[in-house]
Design an enzyme around this catalytic site. Structure first.
Site, PDB file in Angstrom:
ATOM      1  N   GLU A 103       0.838  -1.095  -0.010  1.00 45.10           N
ATOM      2  CA  GLU A 103       0.183  -0.014  -0.131  1.00 45.10           C
ATOM      3  C   GLU A 103       0.998   1.366  -0.158  1.00 45.10           C
ATOM      4  O   GLU A 103       2.027   1.245   0.405  1.00 45.10           O
ATOM      5  CB  GLU A 103      -0.973   0.030   1.348  1.00 45.10           C
ATOM      6  CG  GLU A 103      -1.775   0.853   1.459  1.00 45.10           C
ATOM      7  CD  GLU A 103      -2.909   1.353   0.298  1.00 45.10           C
ATOM      8  OE1 GLU A 103      -2.240   1.517  -0.871  1.00 45.10           O
ATOM      9  OE2 GLU A 103      -4.176   1.367   0.748  1.00 45.10           O
ATOM     10  N   ASP A 104       0.359   2.396  -0.532  1.00 42.72           N
ATOM     11  CA  ASP A 104       1.169   3.492  -0.656  1.00 42.72           C
ATOM     12  C   ASP A 104       1.136   3.939   0.888  1.00 42.72           C
ATOM     13  O   ASP A 104       2.172   4.321   1.189  1.00 42.72           O
ATOM     14  CB  ASP A 104       0.439   4.539  -1.756  1.00 42.72           C
ATOM     15  CG  ASP A 104      -0.690   4.757  -1.666  1.00 42.72           C
ATOM     16  OD1 ASP A 104      -1.687   4.284  -0.558  1.00 42.72           O
ATOM     17  OD2 ASP A 104      -1.445   5.531  -2.534  1.00 42.72           O
ATOM     18  N   ASP A 107      -3.676   6.144   6.171  1.00 44.32           N
ATOM     19  CA  ASP A 107      -3.847   7.351   6.963  1.00 44.32           C
ATOM     20  C   ASP A 107      -4.679   7.172   8.078  1.00 44.32           C
ATOM     21  O   ASP A 107      -4.238   6.656   9.278  1.00 44.32           O
ATOM     22  CB  ASP A 107      -4.420   8.387   5.896  1.00 44.32           C
ATOM     23  CG  ASP A 107      -4.693   9.974   6.573  1.00 44.32           C
ATOM     24  OD1 ASP A 107      -4.572  10.073   7.602  1.00 44.32           O
ATOM     25  OD2 ASP A 107      -5.267  10.641   5.853  1.00 44.32           O
ATOM     26  N   ARG A 168       2.190  11.502 -10.219  1.00 45.76           N
ATOM     27  CA  ARG A 168       2.656  10.300  -9.976  1.00 45.76           C
ATOM     28  C   ARG A 168       3.969   9.888 -10.450  1.00 45.76           C
ATOM     29  O   ARG A 168       4.699   9.041  -9.938  1.00 45.76           O
ATOM     30  CB  ARG A 168       1.557   9.168 -10.755  1.00 45.76           C
ATOM     31  CG  ARG A 168       0.403   9.252  -9.898  1.00 45.76           C
ATOM     32  CD  ARG A 168      -0.673   8.063 -10.433  1.00 45.76           C
ATOM     33  NE  ARG A 168      -1.986   8.084 -10.125  1.00 45.76           N
ATOM     34  CZ  ARG A 168      -2.637   7.801  -8.906  1.00 45.76           C
ATOM     35  NH1 ARG A 168      -2.095   7.316  -7.945  1.00 45.76           N
ATOM     36  NH2 ARG A 168      -3.733   7.854  -9.302  1.00 45.76           N
TER      37      ARG A 168
HETATM   38  P1  5GP Z   1      -6.921   5.843   4.707  1.00 42.01           P
HETATM   39  O1  5GP Z   1      -8.207   4.871   4.239  1.00 42.01           O
HETATM   40  O2  5GP Z   1      -5.859   5.166   5.410  1.00 42.01           O
HETATM   41  O3  5GP Z   1      -7.180   7.019   5.422  1.00 42.01           O
HETATM   42  O4  5GP Z   1      -6.410   6.336   3.511  1.00 42.01           O
HETATM   43  C1  5GP Z   1      -5.443   5.891   2.388  1.00 42.01           C
HETATM   44  C2  5GP Z   1      -5.562   6.232   1.158  1.00 42.01           C
HETATM   45  O5  5GP Z   1      -5.648   7.680   1.084  1.00 42.01           O
HETATM   46  C3  5GP Z   1      -4.134   6.250   0.666  1.00 42.01           C
HETATM   47  O6  5GP Z   1      -3.978   4.920  -0.061  1.00 42.01           O
HETATM   48  C4  5GP Z   1      -4.073   7.139  -0.713  1.00 42.01           C
HETATM   49  O7  5GP Z   1      -4.656   6.761  -1.867  1.00 42.01           O
HETATM   50  C5  5GP Z   1      -4.885   8.234   0.190  1.00 42.01           C
HETATM   51  N1  5GP Z   1      -3.815   9.154   0.751  1.00 42.01           N
HETATM   52  C6  5GP Z   1      -3.840   9.619   2.058  1.00 42.01           C
HETATM   53  N2  5GP Z   1      -2.792  10.513   2.423  1.00 42.01           N
HETATM   54  C7  5GP Z   1      -2.339  10.887   1.099  1.00 42.01           C
HETATM   55  C8  5GP Z   1      -1.356  11.881   1.009  1.00 42.01           C
HETATM   56  O8  5GP Z   1      -0.725  12.405   1.678  1.00 42.01           O
HETATM   57  N3  5GP Z   1      -1.063  11.795  -0.691  1.00 42.01           N
HETATM   58  C9  5GP Z   1      -1.717  11.025  -1.519  1.00 42.01           C
HETATM   59  N4  5GP Z   1      -1.409  11.137  -2.957  1.00 42.01           N
HETATM   60  N5  5GP Z   1      -2.614  10.155  -1.314  1.00 42.01           N
HETATM   61  C10 5GP Z   1      -2.950  10.057   0.226  1.00 42.01           C
END
Ligand code: 5GP
Length: 179
Positions: A103-104, A107, A168
């Site tokens: 996963e990238d 959050d 990207r």
């Molecule tokens: P979560 O569901 O954990 O709150 O969010 C995760 C997803 O939100 C990540 O897979 C990504 O796609 C997006 N995301 C959260 N923070 C960032 C950020 O700082 N930059 C980018 N480009 N995407 C983010």
């Protein structure tokens, strides 16, 4: 270093070299944890982890298989809602496989919690999570087994990560002003 890009102010946080070194360390650690003969199925979560997964695949020695899972989460440009839709499913079963979800960013952890739950239902032999970045959110539901770097609350782009589908292709990771 600051880059004005399309009127957006960017600050480089992680250089290409720093990312390369960390990915190499993660690859060694993952292989050591799983044992030298075990096949690892890298599950790349599209789109954000496509570059990270490509580099991580080359940093893990021995048998590696690669699968892709396309997901789209509903929210605004910078906030996850936790409502995840699978836009491209796996092409091979993961039953009995040692799966590494790549996963990238984690959050809130809502996206990864949803994915872990739905993948566990497919009976892998094991399921680990490797995230390039983790943001320090208290309510995080799932913690990654492997994390590249801890982030603050900045919004980052580059190395696969986008802002409105842009940036990207940057080889480094930068914080971007989103308003
Ligand atoms: P979560 O569901 O954990 O709150 O969010 C995760 C997803 O939100 C990540 O897979 C990504 O796609 C997006 N995301 C959260 N923070 C960032 C950020 O700082 N930059 C980018 N480009 N995407 C983010």
């Amino acid at each position: 270093m600051s880059h004005p890009s399309d009127g957006k102010r960017m600050t480089v946080l992680f250089s290409e070299e720093r990312i390369r070194e960390r990915v190499a360390e993660l690859g060694r650690q993952i292989r050591a944890d799983l044992g030298s003969d075990e096949e690892i199925t890298l599950l790349c979560i599209l789109k954000g982890s496509f570059i990270f997964a490509a580099d991580l695949a080359r940093a893990i020695s021995g048998p590696v298989a690669v699968e892709f899972l396309g997901v789209q989460s509903y929210g605004d440009a910078t906030q996850s809602s936790g409502h995840v839709q699978i836009t491209h499913d796996l092409t091979n079963p993961i039953e009995g496989k040692h799966v590494l979800l790549v996963e990238d960013i984690i959050d809130t952890g809502l996206t990864i919690a949803y994915l872990v739950q739905s993948l566990l239902a497919r009976s892998p032999a094991s399921l680990r999570v490797c995230a390039l970045f983790e943001k320090p959110t208290e309510e995080q539901k799932v913690r990654a087994d492997y994390v590249g770097f801890q982030l603050g609350d900045e919004f980052v782009v580059g190395y696969g990560l986008d802002w409105a589908q842009r940036f990207r292709n940057l080889p480094y990771v930068a914080a971007i002003e989103t308003d």
